[in-house]
Design a protein around this motif. Structure first.
Motif, PDB file in Angstrom:
ATOM      1  N   GLU A  54       0.867  -1.184   0.000  1.00  0.00           N
ATOM      2  CA  GLU A  54       0.000   0.000   0.000  1.00  0.00           C
ATOM      3  C   GLU A  54       0.899   1.228   0.000  1.00  0.00           C
ATOM      4  O   GLU A  54       1.751   1.371   0.882  1.00  0.00           O
ATOM      5  CB  GLU A  54      -0.857   0.043   1.277  1.00  0.00           C
ATOM      6  N   VAL A  55       0.725   2.106  -0.993  1.00  0.00           N
ATOM      7  CA  VAL A  55       1.549   3.312  -1.063  1.00  0.00           C
ATOM      8  C   VAL A  55       1.223   4.207   0.138  1.00  0.00           C
ATOM      9  O   VAL A  55       0.052   4.486   0.427  1.00  0.00           O
ATOM     10  CB  VAL A  55       1.297   4.056  -2.394  1.00  0.00           C
ATOM     11  N   THR A  56       2.268   4.636   0.871  1.00  0.00           N
ATOM     12  CA  THR A  56       2.037   5.453   2.070  1.00  0.00           C
ATOM     13  C   THR A  56       2.421   6.920   1.853  1.00  0.00           C
ATOM     14  O   THR A  56       2.032   7.782   2.618  1.00  0.00           O
ATOM     15  CB  THR A  56       2.847   4.897   3.274  1.00  0.00           C
ATOM     16  N   ALA A  69       6.209   2.783   0.143  1.00  0.00           N
ATOM     17  CA  ALA A  69       5.266   1.996   0.935  1.00  0.00           C
ATOM     18  C   ALA A  69       6.041   1.498   2.142  1.00  0.00           C
ATOM     19  O   ALA A  69       6.957   0.687   1.998  1.00  0.00           O
ATOM     20  CB  ALA A  69       4.744   0.820   0.118  1.00  0.00           C
TER      21      ALA A  69
END
Ligand code: SF4
Ligand code: SF4
Length: 281
Positions: free
Chosen positions: A48-50, A121
């Protein structure tokens, strides 16, 4: 941190599948995808890209129609034919600034240009870094360098998924890595492309290892690849069979090595052999 750059001379060899498997098998704490034209490692590793950051490339020229006296000097001096009808064709502008220099009316300004994004991520256990260049933008090598500079030093095997080919992004990716893992498909064109990549790596004096993917597609080509590896003293760390289960795993966004299939067994064996090279330093 020991950095392994995974490369192939061309696309479609299974490079990203191998890279994502090694990340899992080595339990990499820091890893990246520097295939900035088409990054897709994050899909296979369920990340999940943060965070994202804009990436600025070369500036672009903008002409102020209020100030322009239509003298045509900018058109005459622009070597990239990036000005037509006293307006800049942005995708052709290389940001050299010549037009701004020659404009007698001060009508041209060089402005910042967002030409892609870096993204990361990060969770409690893993740190992943990558970037995506906008379509038609250049500076891919600089963006690769930027992604690599984001990766923190940690005591881990860092897997970096590189770009196919032998262009700027590959050259930038080769800087400061410890080993390149060449993923070669068992075809004559696979061998020719791998040779070009390996020849390029020689100028960086890099240690190299090779994995032959889908080796049973052509045993004759596999034999030729193996004899090239011997000639060049490149360690063959594994041979992965053509396994229809691999495509099924990828289509579902699942990692091949999570399954009890022939390709996964071969990749695990490859990882063990690669680990031995890494431990030798
Ligand atoms: S900056 Fe250079 S490439 Fe861009 S429009 Fe001006 S002269 Fe042409
Ligand atoms: S050089 Fe300046 S004034 Fe002349 S046409 Fe170009 S923008 Fe207009």
């Amino acid at each position: 941190m020991y950095k392994v750059l995974v490369l192939s001379g061309k696309g479609g060899t299974g490079k990203t599948t191998i890279a994502s498997s090694l990340i899992e098998l080595f339990d990499s704490k820091v890893f990246g995808d520097v295939d900035v034209d088409a990054p897709n490692l994050f899909l296979l590793n369920r990340l999940e890209v943060t965070d994202t950051q804009d990436y600025y490339g070369l500036k672009k020229a903008i002409i102020d129609p209020e100030k322009c006296i239509k003298c045509g000097k900018c058109v005459e001096h622009c070597k990239f034919k990036a000005i037509e009808d006293y307006q800049t064709i942005t995708y052709r502008c290389e940001g050299c600034g010549v037009c701004e220099f020659v404009c007698p009316a001060g009508a041209i300004t060089m402005v910042d240009n967002v030409c892609g994004q870096t993204f990361e991520a990060i969770d409690a256990n893993r740190k992943f870094y990558s970037a995506k260049l906008k379509m038609g933008e250049g500076n891919s090598g600089k963006l690769v360098t930027q992604v690599k500079s984001l990766m923190p030093e940690q005591d881990t095997i860092c897997i970096i998924d590189g770009s196919p080919g032998v262009g700027c992004p590959v050259i930038a990716a080769m800087a400061n890595v410890d080993l390149i893992l060449l993923v070669c498909e068992a075809t004559m064109s696979g061998l020719a492309d791998m040779k070009r990549t390996y020849e390029l790596s020689k100028s960086f004096n890099l240690k190299a290892a090779c994995i032959i993917n889908r080796f049973d597609l052509s045993l004759e080509s596999t034999e030729m690849i193996e004899s090239y590896l011997k000639e060049e003293n490149i360690t063959l760390v594994g041979k992965v069979p053509n396994d229809s289960n691999v495509v099924k795993c990828i289509n579902q966004g699942l990692n091949v090595v999570d399954f009890d299939i022939p390709a996964a067994h071969a990749i695990r064996e490859t990882a063990r052999n690669l680990k031995k090279i890494i431990e030798r330093g």
